[in-house]
Scaffold this active site. Structure first.
Site, PDB file in Angstrom:
ATOM      1  N   TYR A  33       0.760  -1.272  -0.269  1.00 28.59           N
ATOM      2  CA  TYR A  33       0.005  -0.014   0.212  1.00 28.59           C
ATOM      3  C   TYR A  33       0.886   1.080  -0.079  1.00 28.59           C
ATOM      4  O   TYR A  33       1.977   1.301   0.371  1.00 28.59           O
ATOM      5  CB  TYR A  33      -0.900  -0.091   1.259  1.00 28.59           C
ATOM      6  CG  TYR A  33      -0.463   0.380   2.558  1.00 28.59           C
ATOM      7  CD1 TYR A  33       0.646  -0.466   3.175  1.00 28.59           C
ATOM      8  CD2 TYR A  33      -0.597   1.410   3.142  1.00 28.59           C
ATOM      9  CE1 TYR A  33       0.737  -0.404   4.392  1.00 28.59           C
ATOM     10  CE2 TYR A  33       0.163   1.814   4.531  1.00 28.59           C
ATOM     11  CZ  TYR A  33       0.870   0.705   4.929  1.00 28.59           C
ATOM     12  OH  TYR A  33       1.298   1.109   6.245  1.00 28.59           O
ATOM     13  N   LYS A 150       6.460  -1.948   2.050  1.00 32.64           N
ATOM     14  CA  LYS A 150       5.315  -1.567   2.567  1.00 32.64           C
ATOM     15  C   LYS A 150       4.000  -2.450   2.287  1.00 32.64           C
ATOM     16  O   LYS A 150       3.171  -1.990   1.679  1.00 32.64           O
ATOM     17  CB  LYS A 150       4.869  -0.085   1.795  1.00 32.64           C
ATOM     18  CG  LYS A 150       4.099   0.602   3.030  1.00 32.64           C
ATOM     19  CD  LYS A 150       4.192   2.092   2.530  1.00 32.64           C
ATOM     20  CE  LYS A 150       3.142   3.084   3.157  1.00 32.64           C
ATOM     21  NZ  LYS A 150       3.171   3.025   4.796  1.00 32.64           N
ATOM     22  N   GLU A 182      11.611   1.955  14.367  1.00 31.12           N
ATOM     23  CA  GLU A 182      10.982   3.055  14.000  1.00 31.12           C
ATOM     24  C   GLU A 182       9.381   3.114  14.855  1.00 31.12           C
ATOM     25  O   GLU A 182       9.288   2.262  15.681  1.00 31.12           O
ATOM     26  CB  GLU A 182      10.406   3.020  12.383  1.00 31.12           C
ATOM     27  CG  GLU A 182       9.871   1.685  12.047  1.00 31.12           C
ATOM     28  CD  GLU A 182       9.743   1.344  10.519  1.00 31.12           C
ATOM     29  OE1 GLU A 182       9.712   2.296   9.814  1.00 31.12           O
ATOM     30  OE2 GLU A 182       9.699   0.112  10.286  1.00 31.12           O
ATOM     31  N   LEU A 206      11.160   0.986   7.114  1.00 34.13           N
ATOM     32  CA  LEU A 206      10.157   1.526   5.888  1.00 34.13           C
ATOM     33  C   LEU A 206      11.032   2.763   5.589  1.00 34.13           C
ATOM     34  O   LEU A 206      11.642   3.698   6.174  1.00 34.13           O
ATOM     35  CB  LEU A 206       8.963   1.768   6.012  1.00 34.13           C
ATOM     36  CG  LEU A 206       8.378   2.393   4.783  1.00 34.13           C
ATOM     37  CD1 LEU A 206       7.876   0.869   3.890  1.00 34.13           C
ATOM     38  CD2 LEU A 206       6.967   2.858   4.758  1.00 34.13           C
TER      39      LEU A 206
END
Ligand code: PDD
Length: 286
Positions: A33, A150, A182, A206
């Site tokens: 996505y 992702k 993260e 990411l």
């Protein structure tokens, strides 16, 4: 109010949108996505999101549902049809519907599923939370090893967000081998002695599109940037902390595991970077 959404070549009211129960996105989380922000009715960093989508698809051997030009046209059409001034466009591509459940990937005859919808968020740029900052807790990062792709495998990030809420915080920073990877849906930063520190790119995180832009703008503004992993103790002892994402831009973090960061208020570097990011991104928005 009902939105107009996009499913496999067609625009329709959200109530009419349907995806098969055999779709691999539903059965296997076999899907990727992107989230692209809209400010002033224009898309921020579209090229960056399109490039990352292409990479996510290719890393998973998944076919691209259409060209970048077609994707841009769909994004723009949805912005127009839903009169989005500030908000986000969510895009998802799945490996499609093979008509049954099977672990093996289907052949090339099965076309990818492409779904897009808008999220209207008036006040996105002027988000009052940016003035107060948010609180994070730390949690072990138990996600899979390809966080650079992702994918829609967001169960652990959702659980982490809930654990943060239960602890009276807003979000969680995930930690692996003693270092912050993260946030649940964002990239993490600290500032120490004027230097902006954020984890270096690898398969562990990411590759944030907002991260890339913010670091570029920071360097252009002669700010010092160091790309390396940092610990939760360093975050607690930092002058400032913040995170970046397409939906929150630059967001100050004022507390880590119950310890105030710096003054306990949003810091000047985060505030400046937020301002620069919004101003500069608007200049190139399409
Ligand atoms: N999340 N890290 C993770 C795990 C993310 O899910 C995201 C984005 C980021 C920031 O990437 P970018 O700057 O390209 O948005 C980092 C999106 C916004 C989401 O899931 O809603």
């Amino acid at each position: 109010m009902s939105r107009i959404v996009y499913v496999n070549g067609q625009y329709m009211p959200e109530e009419e949108a349907k995806v098969s129960i055999f779709d691999r996105g539903f059965l296997m989380a076999d899907a990727v996505y992107e989230v692209t922000s809209v400010l002033g009715g224009k898309l921020l960093d579209f090229a960056g999101h399109a490039a990352r989508l292409k990479r996510s698809l290719s890393e998973l051997d998944m076919a691209s549902p259409c060209t970048e030009e077609e994707l841009l046209a769909i994004h723009r059409e949805l912005v127009a049809k839903n009169a989005i001034d500030e908000g986000m466009i969510y895009l998802q591509v799945t490996r499609g519907n093979p008509g049954d459940r099977d672990f093996a990937f289907p052949g090339p005859d099965v076309k990818p599923t492409l779904v897009l919808f808008t999220q209207s968020k008036p006040g996105l740029a002027d988000n009052p939370t940016a003035k107060t900052g948010i609180r994070v807790i730390s949690l072990e990062d138990i996600r899979w090893g390809r966080r650079d792709i992702k994918t829609v495998q967001l169960l652990y990030p959702s659980m982490a967000k809930m654990m943060a809420k239960q602890a009276g915080a807003d979000d969680a920073w995930m930690v692996e081998d003693g270092k912050v990877t993260e946030g649940t849906s964002n990239n993490a930063y600290i500032v120490k002695g004027g230097k902006i520190i954020t984890r270096n790119l690898s398969n562990d995180i990411l590759h944030g599109i907002t991260r890339a832009a913010v670091l570029r703008f920071a360097r252009e503004a002669q700010m010092e940037v160091e790309e390396r992993a940092f610990t939760i103790d360093e975050a607690k002892a930092a002058d400032e902390a913040f995170f970046t994402s397409a939906s929150a831009f630059v967001m100050p973090v004022v507390e880590v595991d119950g310890t105030a960061v710096g003054s306990g208020k949003p810091g000047p570097i985060a505030a400046r970077l937020r301002e620069i990011y919004i101003d500069e991104s608007l200049k190139t928005a399409i």
